[in-house]
Design a protein around this motif. Structure first.
Motif, PDB file in Angstrom:
ATOM      1  N   MET A  72       0.843  -1.171   0.000  1.00 28.03           N
ATOM      2  CA  MET A  72       0.000   0.000   0.000  1.00 28.03           C
ATOM      3  C   MET A  72       0.890   1.236   0.000  1.00 28.03           C
ATOM      4  O   MET A  72       1.856   1.302   0.748  1.00 28.03           O
ATOM      5  N   LYS A  73       0.531   2.167  -0.845  1.00 23.82           N
ATOM      6  CA  LYS A  73       1.281   3.421  -0.896  1.00 23.82           C
ATOM      7  C   LYS A  73       0.583   4.457  -0.023  1.00 23.82           C
ATOM      8  O   LYS A  73      -0.633   4.637  -0.107  1.00 23.82           O
ATOM      9  N   LEU A  74       1.361   5.106   0.829  1.00 23.31           N
ATOM     10  CA  LEU A  74       0.873   6.210   1.641  1.00 23.31           C
ATOM     11  C   LEU A  74       1.731   7.430   1.343  1.00 23.31           C
ATOM     12  O   LEU A  74       2.959   7.327   1.280  1.00 23.31           O
ATOM     13  N   THR A  75       1.100   8.554   1.179  1.00 23.08           N
ATOM     14  CA  THR A  75       1.806   9.814   1.026  1.00 23.08           C
ATOM     15  C   THR A  75       1.746  10.513   2.375  1.00 23.08           C
ATOM     16  O   THR A  75       0.660  10.819   2.876  1.00 23.08           O
ATOM     17  N   LEU A  76       2.918  10.721   2.970  1.00 24.23           N
ATOM     18  CA  LEU A  76       3.002  11.270   4.327  1.00 24.23           C
ATOM     19  C   LEU A  76       3.732  12.603   4.323  1.00 24.23           C
ATOM     20  O   LEU A  76       4.812  12.722   3.745  1.00 24.23           O
ATOM     21  N   ASP A  77       3.149  13.586   5.015  1.00 23.56           N
ATOM     22  CA  ASP A  77       3.869  14.834   5.199  1.00 23.56           C
ATOM     23  C   ASP A  77       4.776  14.689   6.417  1.00 23.56           C
ATOM     24  O   ASP A  77       4.763  13.653   7.102  1.00 23.56           O
ATOM     25  N   HIS A  78       5.569  15.700   6.689  1.00 19.66           N
ATOM     26  CA  HIS A  78       6.545  15.565   7.788  1.00 19.66           C
ATOM     27  C   HIS A  78       5.864  15.403   9.146  1.00 19.66           C
ATOM     28  O   HIS A  78       6.353  14.676  10.003  1.00 19.66           O
ATOM     29  N   THR A  79       4.724  16.043   9.339  1.00 20.85           N
ATOM     30  CA  THR A  79       4.011  15.909  10.617  1.00 20.85           C
ATOM     31  C   THR A  79       3.518  14.487  10.803  1.00 20.85           C
ATOM     32  O   THR A  79       3.643  13.907  11.889  1.00 20.85           O
ATOM     33  N   GLN A  80       2.974  13.902   9.759  1.00 25.81           N
ATOM     34  CA  GLN A  80       2.527  12.510   9.833  1.00 25.81           C
ATOM     35  C   GLN A  80       3.703  11.582  10.081  1.00 25.81           C
ATOM     36  O   GLN A  80       3.601  10.646  10.886  1.00 25.81           O
ATOM     37  N   ILE A 114       8.004  20.717   4.562  1.00 24.59           N
ATOM     38  CA  ILE A 114       8.734  20.108   3.449  1.00 24.59           C
ATOM     39  C   ILE A 114       7.704  19.336   2.627  1.00 24.59           C
ATOM     40  O   ILE A 114       6.630  19.016   3.132  1.00 24.59           O
ATOM     41  N   PRO A 115       8.015  19.022   1.387  1.00 22.13           N
ATOM     42  CA  PRO A 115       7.040  18.286   0.567  1.00 22.13           C
ATOM     43  C   PRO A 115       6.726  16.907   1.148  1.00 22.13           C
ATOM     44  O   PRO A 115       7.588  16.253   1.737  1.00 22.13           O
ATOM     45  N   ALA A 116       5.483  16.486   0.963  1.00 18.85           N
ATOM     46  CA  ALA A 116       5.084  15.135   1.365  1.00 18.85           C
ATOM     47  C   ALA A 116       5.855  14.132   0.512  1.00 18.85           C
ATOM     48  O   ALA A 116       6.344  14.456  -0.569  1.00 18.85           O
ATOM     49  N   LYS A 117       5.971  12.921   1.030  1.00 22.08           N
ATOM     50  CA  LYS A 117       6.772  11.898   0.380  1.00 22.08           C
ATOM     51  C   LYS A 117       5.963  10.600   0.317  1.00 22.08           C
ATOM     52  O   LYS A 117       5.233  10.268   1.256  1.00 22.08           O
ATOM     53  N   ASP A 118       6.105   9.868  -0.779  1.00 22.66           N
ATOM     54  CA  ASP A 118       5.413   8.582  -0.943  1.00 22.66           C
ATOM     55  C   ASP A 118       6.223   7.455  -0.315  1.00 22.66           C
ATOM     56  O   ASP A 118       7.447   7.409  -0.465  1.00 22.66           O
ATOM     57  N   PHE A 119       5.509   6.557   0.352  1.00 24.51           N
ATOM     58  CA  PHE A 119       6.114   5.368   0.955  1.00 24.51           C
ATOM     59  C   PHE A 119       5.276   4.163   0.561  1.00 24.51           C
ATOM     60  O   PHE A 119       4.047   4.210   0.607  1.00 24.51           O
ATOM     61  N   GLU A 120       5.948   3.087   0.213  1.00 25.70           N
ATOM     62  CA  GLU A 120       5.264   1.835  -0.121  1.00 25.70           C
ATOM     63  C   GLU A 120       5.438   0.887   1.065  1.00 25.70           C
ATOM     64  O   GLU A 120       6.562   0.635   1.508  1.00 25.70           O
ATOM     65  N   PHE A 121       4.316   0.393   1.586  1.00 24.51           N
ATOM     66  CA  PHE A 121       4.344  -0.500   2.733  1.00 24.51           C
ATOM     67  C   PHE A 121       3.778  -1.856   2.363  1.00 24.51           C
ATOM     68  O   PHE A 121       2.804  -1.954   1.609  1.00 24.51           O
ATOM     69  N   THR A 122       4.378  -2.906   2.926  1.00 22.52           N
ATOM     70  CA  THR A 122       3.866  -4.257   2.731  1.00 22.52           C
ATOM     71  C   THR A 122       2.605  -4.434   3.576  1.00 22.52           C
ATOM     72  O   THR A 122       2.323  -3.626   4.481  1.00 22.52           O
ATOM     73  N   ASP A 123       1.863  -5.485   3.323  1.00 20.33           N
ATOM     74  CA  ASP A 123       0.655  -5.756   4.113  1.00 20.33           C
ATOM     75  C   ASP A 123       0.970  -5.892   5.607  1.00 20.33           C
ATOM     76  O   ASP A 123       0.250  -5.328   6.433  1.00 20.33           O
TER      77      ASP A 123
END
Length: 116
Positions: free
Chosen positions: A1-9, A68-77
């Protein structure tokens, strides 16, 4: 699952996952996620991140006027399951104060069921 997280998240999720009680294997899995979402040194400087010790616990603070710009992260199940568990078991006394960073995660990870 891809989540886009900002620095606060990223910072709050890092702390939330770090507060989990777990066995050694789970702790290592949590550390893996934390290492991936941690801010790099240049990102920390960009938001003026500081670490403080309060009652023997490290607390992280940053300048809320900076971002700062949000960044995409790919996480396994299994990683998504750990993130969900951290959010589900969190005893927050300030859910309203945390809504800005938490609501997008909750809506993505726990989609509302249609009412019948």
């Amino acid at each position: 699952m891809k989540l886009t997280l900002d620095h606060t998240q990223r910072l709050n999720l890092h702390a939330l996952m770090g507060a989990q009680r777990a066995d050694v294997g789970s702790i290592r899995a949590i550390w893996n996620v934390q290492d991936r979402i941690a801010l790099a040194a240049d990102e920390e400087r960009a938001v003026e991140l500081k670490r403080e010790m309060v009652a023997g616990q490290e607390r992280v603070v940053w300048n809320p006027a900076l971002s700062i710009p949000a960044k995409d992260f790919e996480f396994t199940d299994p990683e998504v399951a750990r993130i969900k568990a951290a959010i589900q078991t969190w005893d927050s006394y300030g859910a309203n104060a945390d809504r800005r960073w938490l609501q997008p995660l909750v809506e993505t990870l726990f989609p509302a069921q249609p009412q019948q």
